[in-house]
Write a protein that holds these residues in place. Structure first.
Motif, mmCIF file in Angstrom:
data_model
loop_
_atom_site.group_PDB
_atom_site.id
_atom_site.type_symbol
_atom_site.label_atom_id
_atom_site.label_comp_id
_atom_site.label_asym_id
_atom_site.label_seq_id
_atom_site.Cartn_x
_atom_site.Cartn_y
_atom_site.Cartn_z
ATOM 1 N N ALA A 27 0.812 -1.212 0.000
ATOM 2 C CA ALA A 27 0.000 0.000 0.000
ATOM 3 C C ALA A 27 0.847 1.264 0.000
ATOM 4 C CB ALA A 27 -0.927 -0.001 1.210
ATOM 5 N N ARG A 28 2.086 1.160 0.436
ATOM 6 C CA ARG A 28 2.944 2.367 0.468
ATOM 7 C C ARG A 28 3.122 2.967 -0.926
ATOM 8 N NH1 ARG A 28 5.251 3.202 5.521
ATOM 9 N NH2 ARG A 28 5.277 1.393 6.913
ATOM 10 N N LEU A 29 2.959 2.153 -1.963
ATOM 11 C CA LEU A 29 2.999 2.683 -3.330
ATOM 12 C C LEU A 29 1.795 3.593 -3.575
ATOM 13 C CD1 LEU A 29 4.071 -0.538 -5.271
ATOM 14 C CD2 LEU A 29 5.506 1.417 -4.635
ATOM 15 N N LEU A 30 0.653 3.245 -2.961
ATOM 16 C CA LEU A 30 -0.535 4.088 -3.090
ATOM 17 C C LEU A 30 -0.410 5.361 -2.268
ATOM 18 C CD1 LEU A 30 -3.328 1.336 -2.808
ATOM 19 C CD2 LEU A 30 -2.376 2.342 -4.894
ATOM 20 N N PHE A 31 0.367 5.295 -1.182
ATOM 21 C CA PHE A 31 0.558 6.475 -0.341
ATOM 22 C C PHE A 31 1.104 7.647 -1.156
ATOM 23 C CE2 PHE A 31 0.917 4.922 4.322
ATOM 24 C CZ PHE A 31 -0.125 4.037 4.121
ATOM 25 N N ALA A 32 2.032 7.344 -2.069
ATOM 26 C CA ALA A 32 2.704 8.399 -2.821
ATOM 27 C C ALA A 32 1.725 9.202 -3.671
ATOM 28 C CB ALA A 32 3.787 7.787 -3.706
ATOM 29 N N GLY A 33 0.651 8.564 -4.121
ATOM 30 C CA GLY A 33 -0.315 9.251 -4.969
ATOM 31 C C GLY A 33 -1.492 9.835 -4.222
ATOM 32 N N ASN A 34 -1.442 9.809 -2.897
ATOM 33 C CA ASN A 34 -2.529 10.331 -2.086
ATOM 34 C C ASN A 34 -2.006 11.500 -1.260
ATOM 35 O OD1 ASN A 34 -4.170 10.511 0.507
ATOM 36 N ND2 ASN A 34 -5.415 9.057 -0.644
ATOM 37 N N THR A 35 -2.637 12.658 -1.402
ATOM 38 C CA THR A 35 -2.144 13.876 -0.739
ATOM 39 C C THR A 35 -2.023 13.710 0.764
ATOM 40 O OG1 THR A 35 -3.177 15.228 -2.465
ATOM 41 C CG2 THR A 35 -2.543 16.336 -0.416
ATOM 42 N N SER A 36 -3.014 13.071 1.386
ATOM 43 C CA SER A 36 -3.008 12.946 2.845
ATOM 44 C C SER A 36 -2.021 11.896 3.339
ATOM 45 C CB SER A 36 -4.414 12.602 3.353
ATOM 46 O OG SER A 36 -4.825 11.327 2.884
ATOM 47 N N CYS A 37 -1.584 11.009 2.443
ATOM 48 C CA CYS A 37 -0.717 9.906 2.853
ATOM 49 C C CYS A 37 0.748 10.069 2.454
ATOM 50 C CB CYS A 37 -1.230 8.585 2.262
ATOM 51 S SG CYS A 37 -2.827 8.036 2.898
ATOM 52 N N ALA A 38 1.027 10.932 1.488
ATOM 53 C CA ALA A 38 2.381 11.013 0.940
ATOM 54 C C ALA A 38 3.431 11.276 2.013
ATOM 55 C CB ALA A 38 2.434 12.092 -0.135
ATOM 56 N N VAL A 39 3.144 12.183 2.959
ATOM 57 C CA VAL A 39 4.141 12.529 3.984
ATOM 58 C C VAL A 39 4.324 11.407 4.997
ATOM 59 C CG1 VAL A 39 3.762 15.004 3.757
ATOM 60 C CG2 VAL A 39 2.377 13.687 5.370
ATOM 61 N N ALA A 60 -5.288 -14.210 -1.887
ATOM 62 C CA ALA A 60 -4.499 -12.976 -1.802
ATOM 63 C C ALA A 60 -5.363 -11.813 -1.330
ATOM 64 C CB ALA A 60 -3.887 -12.655 -3.159
ATOM 65 N N TYR A 61 -4.699 -10.868 -0.667
ATOM 66 C CA TYR A 61 -5.355 -9.636 -0.219
ATOM 67 C C TYR A 61 -4.614 -8.465 -0.844
ATOM 68 C CZ TYR A 61 -7.863 -12.388 3.268
ATOM 69 O OH TYR A 61 -8.672 -13.302 3.892
ATOM 70 N N ASP A 62 -5.327 -7.711 -1.693
ATOM 71 C CA ASP A 62 -4.697 -6.625 -2.438
ATOM 72 C C ASP A 62 -5.147 -5.263 -1.918
ATOM 73 O OD1 ASP A 62 -3.489 -8.483 -4.228
ATOM 74 O OD2 ASP A 62 -5.392 -8.630 -5.316
ATOM 75 N N PRO A 63 -4.211 -4.345 -1.652
ATOM 76 C CA PRO A 63 -4.599 -2.978 -1.260
ATOM 77 C C PRO A 63 -5.292 -2.278 -2.423
ATOM 78 C CG PRO A 63 -2.231 -3.104 -1.660
ATOM 79 C CD PRO A 63 -2.750 -4.505 -1.731
ATOM 80 N N TRP A 64 -6.452 -1.659 -2.148
ATOM 81 C CA TRP A 64 -7.252 -1.058 -3.217
ATOM 82 C C TRP A 64 -7.250 0.465 -3.134
ATOM 83 C CZ3 TRP A 64 -9.028 -3.013 -7.539
ATOM 84 C CH2 TRP A 64 -10.026 -2.336 -8.271
ATOM 85 N N ASN A 65 -7.287 1.002 -1.938
ATOM 86 C CA ASN A 65 -7.307 2.446 -1.767
ATOM 87 C C ASN A 65 -6.767 2.779 -0.384
ATOM 88 O OD1 ASN A 65 -7.747 5.164 -2.220
ATOM 89 N ND2 ASN A 65 -9.884 4.918 -2.855
ATOM 90 N N VAL A 66 -6.357 4.035 -0.170
ATOM 91 C CA VAL A 66 -5.798 4.444 1.127
ATOM 92 C C VAL A 66 -6.325 5.824 1.505
ATOM 93 C CG1 VAL A 66 -3.666 3.098 0.882
ATOM 94 C CG2 VAL A 66 -3.747 5.469 0.050
ATOM 95 N N SER A 67 -6.311 6.068 2.787
ATOM 96 C CA SER A 67 -6.647 7.394 3.327
ATOM 97 C C SER A 67 -5.878 7.569 4.619
ATOM 98 C CB SER A 67 -8.151 7.506 3.588
ATOM 99 O OG SER A 67 -8.475 8.758 4.175
ATOM 100 N N CYS A 68 -5.411 8.787 4.895
ATOM 101 C CA CYS A 68 -4.596 9.024 6.090
ATOM 102 C C CYS A 68 -5.061 10.279 6.815
ATOM 103 C CB CYS A 68 -3.111 9.199 5.714
ATOM 104 S SG CYS A 68 -2.386 7.770 4.870
#
Length: 210
Positions: A143-155, A201-209
């Motif tokens: 999921a850390r790959l998705l963090f980079a594309g999410n404004t609230s998660c990037a930092v 398998a369990y795949d990360p689909w979306n993130v929010s921080c």
């Protein structure tokens, strides 16, 4: 509504300066009043050692009274321990909030919940709790790959996290409901990862921080 009120109270407590928060012990009258309420809500049952938390933001502020009652822990599958926790809040009278589940792993016995337990915010089978907890480290890593594309998660992309809670919800309003893995960092921030299951398998689909 209860969940939103509980979250609002939690966020309010985090916002208070540490030096301003005042606490005190429950009085005999407050303990007796809670015991009466508990007996009226659960006839024939005795509150098994309620834990009271009484605090306020500073002098002159109203006290906030809460009580916690933990049910007996039970052994589940493959070293999983589960327990139900009931929370009560006093306004003009005592009221019960929605119970939540606690889960942790122990190879021998299920006794008191350890400090780093997992909150189970929706009812789900033992096998699902075990599988989601086991896959959580791998899901977070991907999921850390998705963090980079999410404004609230990037930092927060490089922060260390641990699994704090498991829930069920939709990434967007009206969307498909999925399992939610809620992680806490050592900086008191949180990251929610929505997970979609595909076979084993369990795949990360979306993130929010936040």
């Amino acid at each position: 509504m209860v969940r939103m009120m509980t979250l609002a109270a939690f966020l309010y407590a985090l916002a208070l300066p540490a030096c301003a928060l005042e606490t005190r012990a429950a009085t005999d009258a407050e303990r007796a009043a809670f015991a009466d309420f508990y007996r009226s809500r659960f006839p024939g049952a005795k509150a098994p050692g309620p834990v009271f938390t009484i605090e306020r933001g500073g002098p002159g502020q109203p006290w906030r009274l809460t009580a916690r009652v933990d049910a007996q822990a039970r052994r589940a599958a493959r070293g999983l321990c589960r327990m139900e926790r009931m929370r009560f809040v006093f306004g003009s009278e005592w009221a019960m909030e929605r119970p939540i589940g606690l889960a942790w792993f122990h190879p021998v016995a299920c006794a008191a919940a350890p400090p780093q337990h997992i909150l189970i915010l929706q009812s789900m089978p033992d096998t699902d709790v075990t599988a989601l907890a086991a896959h959580a480290p791998a899901v977070l890593k991907r999921a850390r790959l998705l963090f980079a594309g999410n404004t609230s998660c990037a930092v927060q992309r490089s922060l260390p996290f641990r699994l704090h809670a498991i829930d069920v919800g939709a990434p967007v309003s009206g969307g498909e409901e999925m399992a939610e893995l809620i992680f806490r960092s050592d900086r008191h921030t949180s990251a929610t990862v929505w997970v979609r299951r595909s076979g084993l398998a369990y795949d990360p689909w979306n993130v929010s921080c936040n």
